[in-house]
Design an enzyme around this catalytic site. Structure first.
Site, PDB file in Angstrom:
ATOM      1  N   HIS A 111       0.870  -1.183   0.000  1.00 12.08           N
ATOM      2  CA  HIS A 111       0.000   0.000   0.000  1.00 12.08           C
ATOM      3  C   HIS A 111       0.909   1.237   0.000  1.00 12.08           C
ATOM      4  CE1 HIS A 111      -2.803   2.925   1.825  1.00 12.08           C
ATOM      5  NE2 HIS A 111      -3.788   2.108   1.479  1.00 12.08           N
ATOM      6  N   ASP A 188       3.183  -4.580   8.307  1.00  9.82           N
ATOM      7  CA  ASP A 188       1.977  -3.780   8.130  1.00  9.82           C
ATOM      8  C   ASP A 188       0.784  -4.719   8.298  1.00  9.82           C
ATOM      9  OD1 ASP A 188      -0.253  -2.535   7.122  1.00  9.82           O
ATOM     10  OD2 ASP A 188       0.699  -1.780   5.297  1.00  9.82           O
ATOM     11  N   GLN A 191      -4.406  -5.137   7.035  1.00  7.05           N
ATOM     12  CA  GLN A 191      -5.423  -6.073   6.532  1.00  7.05           C
ATOM     13  C   GLN A 191      -5.404  -7.395   7.284  1.00  7.05           C
ATOM     14  OE1 GLN A 191      -7.728  -5.208   4.523  1.00  7.05           O
ATOM     15  NE2 GLN A 191      -6.878  -3.276   3.829  1.00  7.05           N
ATOM     16  N   LYS A 214     -10.297  -0.520  10.800  1.00  6.44           N
ATOM     17  CA  LYS A 214     -10.519  -1.702   9.949  1.00  6.44           C
ATOM     18  C   LYS A 214     -10.855  -2.926  10.805  1.00  6.44           C
ATOM     19  CE  LYS A 214      -7.114  -0.192   6.492  1.00  6.44           C
ATOM     20  NZ  LYS A 214      -7.831   0.265   5.310  1.00  6.44           N
ATOM     21  N   CYS A 351      -4.687   2.298  -3.701  1.00 12.23           N
ATOM     22  CA  CYS A 351      -3.442   2.859  -3.136  1.00 12.23           C
ATOM     23  C   CYS A 351      -2.266   1.922  -3.374  1.00 12.23           C
ATOM     24  CB  CYS A 351      -3.576   3.159  -1.643  1.00 12.23           C
ATOM     25  SG  CYS A 351      -4.762   4.450  -1.308  1.00 12.23           S
TER      26      CYS A 351
HETATM   27  N1  PLP Z   1      -1.559  -0.773   4.639  1.00 20.68           N
HETATM   28  C1  PLP Z   1      -2.484  -1.538   4.062  1.00 20.68           C
HETATM   29  C2  PLP Z   1      -2.141  -2.929   3.650  1.00 20.68           C
HETATM   30  C3  PLP Z   1      -3.779  -1.046   3.875  1.00 20.68           C
HETATM   31  O1  PLP Z   1      -4.716  -1.807   3.309  1.00 20.68           O
HETATM   32  C4  PLP Z   1      -4.070   0.274   4.283  1.00 20.68           C
HETATM   33  C5  PLP Z   1      -5.405   0.853   4.042  1.00 20.68           C
HETATM   34  O2  PLP Z   1      -6.190   0.377   3.298  1.00 20.68           O
HETATM   35  C6  PLP Z   1      -3.060   1.037   4.888  1.00 20.68           C
HETATM   36  C7  PLP Z   1      -1.815   0.478   5.054  1.00 20.68           C
HETATM   37  C8  PLP Z   1      -3.317   2.420   5.374  1.00 20.68           C
HETATM   38  O3  PLP Z   1      -4.260   2.387   6.399  1.00 20.68           O
HETATM   39  P1  PLP Z   1      -4.853   3.758   6.975  1.00 20.68           P
HETATM   40  O4  PLP Z   1      -5.548   4.409   5.825  1.00 20.68           O
HETATM   41  O5  PLP Z   1      -5.767   3.328   8.054  1.00 20.68           O
HETATM   42  O6  PLP Z   1      -3.695   4.537   7.432  1.00 20.68           O
END
Ligand code: PLP
Length: 393
Positions: A111, A188, A191, A214, A351
């Protein structure tokens, strides 16, 4: 798992079919009530006040820290509350003293929130950024990552679960390689929680970042777990200091060091309640339920001739499913699902611009993602509508 009773806790499910939990999940009534209770009965700032309301708010806020930490097997590590995963990753990127010539290993599956901080360090601090490409079905080959780690890395930053394909990264092998070669490992988990059973000790990571919003918690909530606390916080200011004189300051220890300024108190109290809610269902039950719905969804999509699923045969995956319908633009499919049947899905690059370019999908994909509150009827309605749309494409 009593899906009927769970669904009755989510009022929005009476108004739509929600298949966009990878973007943000819905919050159940107990979470909303916990936030309202704060507003109505003990709204106060935390950590500073002596009065009764402040004492109650501080205790509940502290309890939320403990509950979240226990939920992910945080052990001796330190939990700091953040706005979201993005801020948690940023805190690591700025908290580690990187210098010219250091290497960060990441992947093309990431992401943007787990790419841009490293790209900026490349531009501003002269680090080397190695991006491991994924397999054609959108997974990470641990051997490719380990090969890069062997060449020398200060930090390895990877997603546990892809927000495009739902592929689960084999983190244990990678963390062992990190240990062996002296690299720090940032995972990270945006998900991953609450779709996998998280026990940080068994992942072997050094930093774990995820989003409360989430995992049935409120928006504006995220978490950074640190095995060893970073010495430099992202922000400095009120609440994060032990002492301040006109000459300088001494930062506080504990989570306060990383939470300068007034936090999202009601949000994190809500997040603590979300953890309690998830625990009352059981992560294992959630995993089984979501796996059954994901199987139903994938089987159904395979039966629609015009549909191509990205990573349809992944062995280890969650309920994040990306696909395209013939030559239809992903945004058009998402619009039609919403317009014709009140079905909420995501479309576009999610993203993950570099991944979409790498896979030759400039328009991105349509993404349906399962939450613990989805039902088999939700999936049936989704498949019927995709089928109908595919015939007019
Ligand atoms: N990392 C992953 C794998 C994500 O799916 C997301 C958001 O969809 C993020 C980071 C960023 O999360 P946030 O928008 O809550 O900062």
């Amino acid at each position: 798992m009593d899906i009927k009773s769970i669904r009755s806790d989510f009022p929005l499910l009476q108004e739509c079919i929600y298949l966009d939990s990878a973007a943000t999940s819905l919050s159940p009534m107990p979470v909303l009530n916990a936030m309202l209770e704060f507003e109505l009965h003990y709204r106060a700032n935390v950590g500073r006040g002596i009065h009764r309301l402040s004492q109650v708010a501080s205790q509940k806020y502290w309890d939320a820290h403990r509950r979240v930490s226990r939920f992910i097997g945080g052990g001796e590590g330190l939990i700091a509350f953040t706005k979201n995963t993005t801020e948690a990753i940023q805190a690591v990127a700025t908290g580690i003293p990187f210098s010219k010539g250091d290497t960060v290993v990441s992947s093309l599956l990431e992401h943007h929130s787990n790419l841009l901080p490293w790209m900026r360090l490349k531009e501003q601090a002269g680090i080397t950024l190695t991006l491991v490409p994924p397999t054609p079905d959108g997974n990470l080959d641990p051997d490719r990552v380990i090969e890069a780690v062997r060449e020398g890395a200060k930090l390895v930053a990877l997603t546990w679960v892809s927000n495009v394909t739902g592929a689960v990264t084999p983190v244990r092998e990678i963390s062992q390689a990190c240990r062996k070669h002296g690299a720090l490992f940032l995972l990270d988990g945006a998900q991953a929680v609450p779709h996998l059973a998280v026990d940080l000790a068994s992942t072997g990571c050094d930093f774990f970042c995820f989003s409360g919003h989430k995992m049935l918690g409120p928006t504006g909530t995220g978490v950074l777990w640190m095995k060893e606390p970073l010495s430099e916080p992202l922000l400095v200011g009120g609440g994060a200091v032990e002492t301040v004189t006109s000459e300088g300051y001494v930062l506080a220890g504990g989570y306060e060091r990383y939470e300068a300024g007034t936090p999202n108190v009601s949000g994190f109290i809500g997040l603590g309640r979300a953890v309690e809610y998830i625990e009352s269902i059981g992560v294992r039950s959630i995993m089984e339920h979501e796996a059954a719905l994901t199987g139903q969804l994938l089987d159904g999509l395979r039966d629609i001739p015009a549909v191509q699923v990205l990573g349809a045969d992944l062995a280890d995956r969650t309920g994040v499913v990306s696909f395209n319908v013939g030559a239809l633009k992903p945004h058009d499919v998402a619009f039609l699902l919403s317009d014709e049947a009140d079905i909420m899905v995501r479309s576009g690059h999610h993203c993950c611009g570099p991944l979409m370019n790498y896979l030759g999908l400039p328009g991105g994909t349509v993404r349906a993602s399962i939450g613990c509150y989805n039902s088999s009827e939700d999936v049936d309605a989704f498949l019927d509508t995709v089928n109908r749309i595919s015939k007019v494409s």
